[in-house]
Design a protein around this motif. Structure first.
Motif: not given
Length: 179
Positions: A47-49, A142-143, A165-166
């Motif tokens: 999920l990121g930071d 989503l991509v 969402g990048f």
């Protein structure tokens, strides 16, 4: 304006139709029926930071979709998924459209885009209990890309790499069953 003679018109028409005439037998052998599939997958969604360091979760779930051949190589399709998480993700679900190409007799490479919702376990992610009525589900576009390889007549192994969402990265592998 100069007009074409009937003979020149016939020759140009035949030349223009020749590629279609030559490819017709090959296209006739290709399947034109939609291919419906269901499968199971597992992976990891980062999920990121997160300042607390708890920023991802193993995921496992199911997917289902349909691929429609548009020609001898091109495929378009739609797919839905539902995953459970065993970390900071409680569950996630979404839908995508996809476009792909056949690679040889058994392979497929595809790109996809859609929308995914993620239900986060706020207590596991932050250490803070969730207040009553707090909506901990978030969604974004989503991509992604993926590939699959048929290992049997009606089964295929697949790998996908997606982002929401990048901001996040999700990698999953699965086994699909075609009908």
């Amino acid at each position: 304006m100069k007009t074409l003679s009937p003979i020149k018109f016939a020759c140009l028409s035949a030349a223009a139709a020749l590629p279609f005439a030559l490819s017709a037998p090959a296209m006739a052998q290709e399947t034109t029926q939609p291919e419906v599939y269901v499968g199971a997958q597992g992976g990891y969604h980062d999920l990121g930071d997160n300042p607390l360091g708890k920023d991802g979760s193993p995921i496992y779930g199911v997917f289902a979709g349909v691929d429609v051949p548009v020609g001898p190589v091109l495929i378009v399709g739609a797919e839905g998924n539902y995953n459970l998480g065993s970390g900071v993700i409680d569950s996630e679900y979404g839908a995508t459209g996809k476009i792909g190409v056949r690679v040889g007799d058994r392979g497929q490479l595809f790109a996809r885009g859609g929308y995914q919702w993620v239900d986060v376990d706020v207590r596991k992610a932050t250490g803070i209990n969730t207040p009553a009525g707090f909506d901990d589900t978030s969604g974004d576009y989503l991509v992604g890309v993926g590939g699959q390889y048929k290992i049997g007549e009606n089964t295929a192994l697949r790998v996908t790499v997606d982002t929401l969402g990048f901001d996040t990265t999700r990698v999953a592998g699965g086994l699909a069953f075609n009908f």
